[in-house]
Design a protein around this motif. Sequence first.
Motif, short mmCIF file in Angstrom:
data_model
loop_
_atom_site.label_atom_id
_atom_site.label_comp_id
_atom_site.label_asym_id
_atom_site.label_seq_id
_atom_site.Cartn_x
_atom_site.Cartn_y
_atom_site.Cartn_z
N GLN A 13 -6.01 9.64 -1.84
CA GLN A 13 -5.41 10.92 -2.26
C GLN A 13 -4.26 10.68 -3.23
OE1 GLN A 13 -4.37 13.41 1.06
NE2 GLN A 13 -6.35 13.12 2.03
N GLU A 14 -3.46 9.64 -2.94
CA GLU A 14 -2.33 9.37 -3.82
C GLU A 14 -2.82 8.90 -5.19
OE1 GLU A 14 0.65 6.85 -2.02
OE2 GLU A 14 1.94 7.02 -3.78
N ILE A 15 -3.88 8.08 -5.17
CA ILE A 15 -4.42 7.61 -6.45
C ILE A 15 -4.99 8.78 -7.25
CG2 ILE A 15 -6.29 6.22 -7.47
CD1 ILE A 15 -5.67 4.09 -5.37
N ALA A 16 -5.63 9.72 -6.54
CA ALA A 16 -6.18 10.90 -7.24
C ALA A 16 -5.05 11.64 -7.96
CB ALA A 16 -6.87 11.82 -6.24
N THR A 17 -3.92 11.80 -7.28
CA THR A 17 -2.77 12.49 -7.89
C THR A 17 -2.27 11.70 -9.10
OG1 THR A 17 -2.19 13.22 -5.69
CG2 THR A 17 -0.50 13.47 -7.36
N ILE A 18 -2.16 10.38 -8.91
CA ILE A 18 -1.63 9.54 -10.00
C ILE A 18 -2.54 9.64 -11.23
CG2 ILE A 18 -1.27 7.12 -10.70
CD1 ILE A 18 -0.41 6.58 -7.77
N LEU A 19 -3.85 9.52 -11.03
CA LEU A 19 -4.78 9.53 -12.17
C LEU A 19 -4.79 10.90 -12.85
CD1 LEU A 19 -7.85 7.47 -10.84
CD2 LEU A 19 -5.85 6.69 -12.11
N ARG A 20 -4.71 11.94 -12.03
CA ARG A 20 -4.73 13.30 -12.61
C ARG A 20 -3.47 13.52 -13.45
NH1 ARG A 20 -5.68 16.84 -15.03
NH2 ARG A 20 -6.11 19.02 -14.59
N ARG A 21 -2.32 13.10 -12.91
CA ARG A 21 -1.06 13.30 -13.64
C ARG A 21 -1.04 12.47 -14.93
NH1 ARG A 21 3.00 13.18 -8.57
NH2 ARG A 21 2.83 15.36 -7.98
N ALA A 22 -1.63 11.28 -14.86
CA ALA A 22 -1.63 10.40 -16.04
C ALA A 22 -2.79 10.73 -16.98
CB ALA A 22 -1.72 8.94 -15.61
N GLU A 23 -3.62 11.69 -16.58
CA GLU A 23 -4.78 12.11 -17.36
C GLU A 23 -5.70 10.94 -17.69
OE1 GLU A 23 -3.54 14.51 -20.63
OE2 GLU A 23 -2.63 16.02 -19.34
N VAL A 24 -5.90 10.12 -16.67
CA VAL A 24 -6.85 9.01 -16.81
C VAL A 24 -8.23 9.55 -16.41
CG1 VAL A 24 -7.52 6.73 -15.93
CG2 VAL A 24 -5.10 7.27 -16.32
N PRO A 25 -9.21 9.48 -17.28
CA PRO A 25 -10.48 10.16 -16.99
C PRO A 25 -11.43 9.41 -16.03
CG PRO A 25 -10.53 9.18 -19.18
CD PRO A 25 -9.17 8.91 -18.64
N ALA A 26 -11.07 8.20 -15.60
CA ALA A 26 -11.99 7.44 -14.73
C ALA A 26 -12.37 8.27 -13.50
CB ALA A 26 -11.32 6.14 -14.30
N LYS A 27 -13.66 8.22 -13.15
CA LYS A 27 -14.10 8.92 -11.94
C LYS A 27 -13.54 8.17 -10.73
CE LYS A 27 -17.76 11.74 -12.00
NZ LYS A 27 -17.75 13.03 -11.29
N LEU A 28 -13.16 8.91 -9.71
CA LEU A 28 -12.57 8.29 -8.52
C LEU A 28 -13.52 8.41 -7.33
CD1 LEU A 28 -10.06 7.01 -7.12
CD2 LEU A 28 -9.30 9.34 -6.63
N HIS A 29 -13.79 7.28 -6.70
CA HIS A 29 -14.63 7.28 -5.48
C HIS A 29 -13.91 6.52 -4.38
CE1 HIS A 29 -18.30 8.96 -7.25
NE2 HIS A 29 -17.89 8.35 -8.36
N GLY A 30 -14.32 6.79 -3.17
CA GLY A 30 -13.71 6.12 -2.01
C GLY A 30 -14.50 6.49 -0.78
N VAL A 74 0.82 -1.22 0.00
CA VAL A 74 0.00 0.00 0.00
C VAL A 74 0.85 1.27 0.00
CG1 VAL A 74 -2.14 -0.93 0.95
CG2 VAL A 74 -0.30 -0.27 2.50
N TYR A 75 2.14 1.10 0.29
CA TYR A 75 3.05 2.24 0.16
C TYR A 75 4.42 1.71 -0.19
CZ TYR A 75 5.39 6.62 0.69
OH TYR A 75 6.10 7.75 0.42
N PRO A 76 5.06 2.13 -1.27
CA PRO A 76 4.55 3.12 -2.20
C PRO A 76 3.63 2.46 -3.22
CG PRO A 76 6.71 2.39 -2.93
CD PRO A 76 6.39 1.62 -1.69
N LEU A 77 2.78 3.26 -3.83
CA LEU A 77 2.00 2.78 -4.96
C LEU A 77 2.87 2.88 -6.21
CD1 LEU A 77 -1.44 4.50 -4.24
CD2 LEU A 77 -0.68 2.20 -3.59
N VAL A 78 2.53 2.08 -7.19
CA VAL A 78 3.25 2.15 -8.47
C VAL A 78 2.33 2.89 -9.45
CG1 VAL A 78 4.32 0.81 -10.32
CG2 VAL A 78 4.41 -0.02 -7.96
N PRO A 79 2.64 4.14 -9.81
CA PRO A 79 1.71 4.94 -10.62
C PRO A 79 1.26 4.23 -11.89
CG PRO A 79 3.50 6.31 -9.83
CD PRO A 79 3.84 4.92 -9.44
N GLU A 80 2.19 3.54 -12.56
CA GLU A 80 1.83 2.87 -13.84
C GLU A 80 0.77 1.80 -13.60
OE1 GLU A 80 4.96 3.16 -12.65
OE2 GLU A 80 5.61 4.84 -13.91
#
Length: 709
Positions: free
Chosen positions: A332-349, A301-307
């Motif tokens: 929060q970390e996944i939100a950053t990763i998805l935003r940086r990678a410009e992945v459009p999937a909606k994020l919930h938690g 769970v830490y660190p996450l692998v952005p790819e």
Amino acid sequence: MERQFTREIEQLRLREGETFHGEGILAVTKALLQSGVSYVGGYQGAPVSHLLDVMVQAREYLDELGVHVEACTSEASAAAMLGASINYPIRGAVTWKSIVGTDVAADALSYLASAGVMGGTLIVLGEDYGEGGVVAQERSHAFAAKSLMWLLDPRPNLPTIVNLVEHGFALSEASNTPVMMELRIRACHVRGSFRAKANRAPRISMRRRLAGPPEEFIYDRLAHPPATFRQEKLKSEVRLPAARRYIAEQRLNEVFEAEEGSVGLIVQGGLYNSLVRALEVMGLADAFGRARLPILALNVVYPLVPEEIAAFALGRRAVLVLEEGQPEFIEQEIATILRRAEVPAKLHGKDCLQMAGDYTVEVLVRGLAKFLGEHAPHVDTSAGAGWLARVGELRRDASGRLGSLPQRPPTFCVGCPERPVFSAMKLVAQEIGRPHVAMDVGCHAFASFEPFSQGNTLLGYGMSLASAAAVAPMQARRPVAVMGDGGFWHNGLLSGVASSLMNRGDGVLIVMKNGYASATGTQEVVSTPPEEARRRAVGESAVHADRTIECTLQGLGVKWLRTVNNYDVAAMARAYREAMTTDYDGLKVIVAEGECQLERQRRLRPQVAEKLARGERHVRVRYGVDEDTCTGDHSCIRLSGCPTLTVKDNPDPLRRDPVATVIDGCVGCGLCGENAHAAVLCPSFYRAEVIQNPGWFDRILERVRSLLR
Ligand code: SF4
Ligand code: SF4
């Protein structure tokens, strides 16, 4: 410690190809040996006590392998032990209960994480979060993130746990970083099996020693400026990328693809079983755990692998992060990763699930239903709604039938030596008034419940006296700090006693000298009476055979010191009254002496069984209440709190108040009689001796008595 782990130790000896059966935490223990660990240490605490308890008893076998085992005096000393892996290619593992243990270990952990390690280091954390938790509810994740140490959270499944232990060491070595593994109570106690490997005798060990320190002195291995500045950069520039590479290459995180691919679930590995069960009750997984929704199980769970995160979320309408506890670090970390990678999937938690507390199956079903309702409405979740309705109905039905149940707070064991101390304190408080009572971590914290209701603060293990330091100058009455001998050696001696002496404190300290760290499973402390003394003390308390606590206190400069037998309530009340009212200006310490009853009974049982088998006479003491004398006011119960002292219907038809009675289970500690005497209660208690294997004199005496009856 008298509890024997013979069967567990046999499991540790399993050879290549044999099948291990047992609990998760024992699987970790075996996996450490399979990984070629050179040293193991730790501080006990549920749910990981078992690891160290078994290792300590397996010393003989570990000696054969050359593995050093150390029962550390605190988590701080356990963490510092990992220093052996900074300069040498030695694998080491330590364990403790988190978050509290990690807090205690924080100093050494920060320095260890800064210096980095050469040999793999694994810290096995009992993540005591959720409904079964007994400590402050916080997560270890914060520690991992702030120190840049890696955090494993394996799926509760024995082969996965074992695999992750082995990879944990390799990950630590590949990235020169200490690795932590969090195991919730369910993961520690999950049962299963795995195919064992042979234990690896470590390359460097007690049997294969190094000649000395490294020939080349490397300043950079010291967590000290200026090296710390370079180490701070190394963490993010070298160690973190190396760790991510290893995690991705070795596929430590698992993707479970499934037919309903428009959405995805990202779950902490430790919650995987609960998630699958939630999906099953919703009709979205079968009994073998095959889910209809894709899952990314984060065993790291830490660190996450952005790819990995981006690849899993790509092409999906939405993903739901299932992360127990607050704050939502992973989300929060996944939100950053998805935003940086410009992945459009909606994020919930946390918007679908509760922020704090245990993620039970019920909580997960609600959260999943909300998420699917919004992003996959075509998925039928009605089975989950039906299951929730049935759970609610069952709950309403149960509460309708049972009504409001009386509270059943946890309490001391029957015959516990700590109970009489609180009886004495309660009696004295009737004369001098209630003082501020600073409690500590340990069995004595049960006194915060009825019938004692004593304890105004609890700030950590061994911290009671320190926590009363600023109360004393603000109150007319002296505060009282209560501490077990476990807490005394863990932290209390320095944080409390030394500080009080240095600052000329005027408080009162009661040290429960019961001989063991009882609350964590009766592990030995430095003042545990020697084995020989315990063997000799057949029917009595063994703790008076050791004076380490008293000598230490005197050596430190404590002038007002009394050692009192706990079960002598009148003497305890006298000492306590004196401590509270004396003119002596300085720390007053009462050492309350009485062996932990749980450990005493464990010690006695086999001794008594042997005695009886030899046909020798044995006398058991029991207490009882004369129902004709009992006035039915139950003062004795309010003063004792012993679970075997209870009430029953009054046999006298003319009296309605129930009478007190002693039920089976009385260990004859004598507290009820002592209380009746010290508090001048009705004389209804009697002491009986049950004689097994009576001799000729007992038989004659009994015959004479029966004639006179
Ligand atoms: S474990 Fe020992 S000290 Fe703790 S409540 Fe039981 S008898 Fe008392
Ligand atoms: S003597 Fe009294 S206090 Fe002690 S175990 Fe028996 S009933 Fe409980």
